[in-house]
Design a protein around this motif. Structure first.
Motif, PDB file in Angstrom:
ATOM      1  N   LEU A   1     -10.202   3.400 124.504  1.00 40.93           N
ATOM      2  CA  LEU A   1      -9.678   4.008 123.276  1.00 40.93           C
ATOM      3  C   LEU A   1     -10.491   3.337 122.382  1.00 40.93           C
ATOM      4  O   LEU A   1     -10.538   4.196 121.220  1.00 40.93           O
ATOM      5  N   ASP A   2     -11.218   2.446 122.319  1.00 42.04           N
ATOM      6  CA  ASP A   2     -11.964   1.790 121.435  1.00 42.04           C
ATOM      7  C   ASP A   2     -13.530   2.216 121.261  1.00 42.04           C
ATOM      8  O   ASP A   2     -14.182   1.930 120.499  1.00 42.04           O
TER       9      ASP A   2
ATOM     10  N   PRO B   1      -6.880  13.319 128.719  1.00 39.45           N
ATOM     11  CA  PRO B   1      -6.890  12.624 127.424  1.00 39.45           C
ATOM     12  C   PRO B   1      -6.700  13.237 126.454  1.00 39.45           C
ATOM     13  O   PRO B   1      -6.912  14.240 126.240  1.00 39.45           O
TER      14      PRO B   1
ATOM     15  N   ASN C   1      -5.070   8.978 121.336  1.00 38.69           N
ATOM     16  CA  ASN C   1      -5.584   8.054 122.389  1.00 38.69           C
ATOM     17  C   ASN C   1      -4.462   7.542 123.448  1.00 38.69           C
ATOM     18  O   ASN C   1      -4.566   6.828 124.114  1.00 38.69           O
TER      19      ASN C   1
ATOM     20  N   LYS D   1     -15.985   9.082 126.430  1.00 35.14           N
ATOM     21  CA  LYS D   1     -14.553   8.887 127.028  1.00 35.14           C
ATOM     22  C   LYS D   1     -14.580   9.794 128.306  1.00 35.14           C
ATOM     23  O   LYS D   1     -13.348  10.036 128.823  1.00 35.14           O
TER      24      LYS D   1
ATOM     25  N   CYS E   1       1.183   1.011 129.806  1.00 34.76           N
ATOM     26  CA  CYS E   1       0.640   2.225 129.562  1.00 34.76           C
ATOM     27  C   CYS E   1       1.562   3.416 129.696  1.00 34.76           C
ATOM     28  O   CYS E   1       1.482   4.242 129.239  1.00 34.76           O
TER      29      CYS E   1
ATOM     30  N   SER F   1      -8.127   5.999 130.557  1.00 31.62           N
ATOM     31  CA  SER F   1      -7.866   6.661 128.999  1.00 31.62           C
ATOM     32  C   SER F   1      -7.803   5.536 128.076  1.00 31.62           C
ATOM     33  O   SER F   1      -8.333   5.470 126.845  1.00 31.62           O
ATOM     34  N   PHE F   2      -6.753   4.601 128.293  1.00 31.49           N
ATOM     35  CA  PHE F   2      -6.305   3.644 127.420  1.00 31.49           C
ATOM     36  C   PHE F   2      -7.206   2.587 127.195  1.00 31.49           C
ATOM     37  O   PHE F   2      -7.532   2.046 126.090  1.00 31.49           O
TER      38      PHE F   2
ATOM     39  N   TYR G   1      -7.373  12.766 122.500  1.00 34.17           N
ATOM     40  CA  TYR G   1      -8.081  12.062 121.561  1.00 34.17           C
ATOM     41  C   TYR G   1      -7.483  11.462 120.167  1.00 34.17           C
ATOM     42  O   TYR G   1      -7.991  10.709 119.576  1.00 34.17           O
TER      43      TYR G   1
END
Length: 229
Positions: free
Chosen positions: A171-172, A134, A139, A179, A108, A167-168, A136
């Motif tokens: 991401l989904d 973050p 991501n 988030k 990361c 944050s990683f 977006y």
């Protein structure tokens, strides 16, 4: 403000502003009583330890009057810890430290470095502070700080690195609102990373005594934080 806030709470059907705000902040998985129980636990267990520690520091420093700024000096008169010299060294050592925890964590930070999402060194005209933000669209988050090579900068980096990994990991999630967790959830990732990474701080401190001193400072900082929270 007290009167206005109290009236807001009453208008909304609450007895007081505290109960109103607790629900307004969507704190639905723990109660006001849980907060008060936490306060009591800190009072009973953390505060006496801190008082004892401050008393020992006062004696070592040979001070009759122990003031807030006396909590920041080294009681043995040792110079500040210097875990790194440059921003690049901080990045490399953070990646190495995180890799020992989990290769995904190191990856990361490496990804952020490759995408130029790390602005770490202090410079003339740069805004103060440190944070993770973050982004977006891609991501891949951004870390901003003002490092000068001190131990506090190492702690800031692993702290913000914890936020970045959070944050990683989200991401989904389909909704951007999902988030942005409330602070007590967000800080769980960052403050946990401070403690988890301590096991591998030998990456930053080759001298065993300096490593021990760094860990001690970290744990003392945790104790001091609890009454403030």
């Amino acid at each position: 403000l007290i009167g206005l806030r109290n009236q807001v709470a009453i208008n909304a059907g609450f007895k007081n502003f505290r109960d109103y705000k607790h629900q307004a902040l969507a704190r639905f998985d723990y109660s006001v009583k849980d907060c008060l129980d936490f306060h009591e636990a800190v009072k009973l267990h953390a505060v006496p330890l801190i008082n004892e520690h401050d008393k020992n520091r006062q004696q070592k420093l040979k001070l009759d009057d122990y003031r807030p700024w006396d909590t920041s000096v080294d009681e043995e008169g040792l110079p500040p810890l210097k875990p790194f010299s440059t921003a690049q060294e901080l990045i490399d050592k953070t990646i190495a430290c995180f890799n020992k925890l989990d290769p995904f964590f190191g990856e990361c930070i490496h990804t952020m470095q490759q995408m130029k999402r790390l602005d770490l060194e202090s410079r003339l005209g740069k805004a103060p502070g440190g944070y993770q933000y973050p982004l977006y669209e891609t991501n891949v988050p951004f870390i901003f700080m003002n490092s000068v090579g001190l131990h506090r900068d190492l702690v800031t980096m692993v702290h913000e690195g914890g936020h970045a990994i959070h944050s990683f990991l989200d991401l989904d999630l389909d909704l951007v609102d999902f988030k942005s967790p409330p602070s007590e959830v967000a800080e769980l990732a960052s403050m946990s990373m401070e403690l988890m990474s301590m096991e591998h701080w030998d990456v930053f401190f080759s001298d065993p005594e300096e490593l021990k001193r760094a860990k001690r400072q970290q744990l003392e900082g945790v104790m001091d934080t609890l009454p403030w929270i």
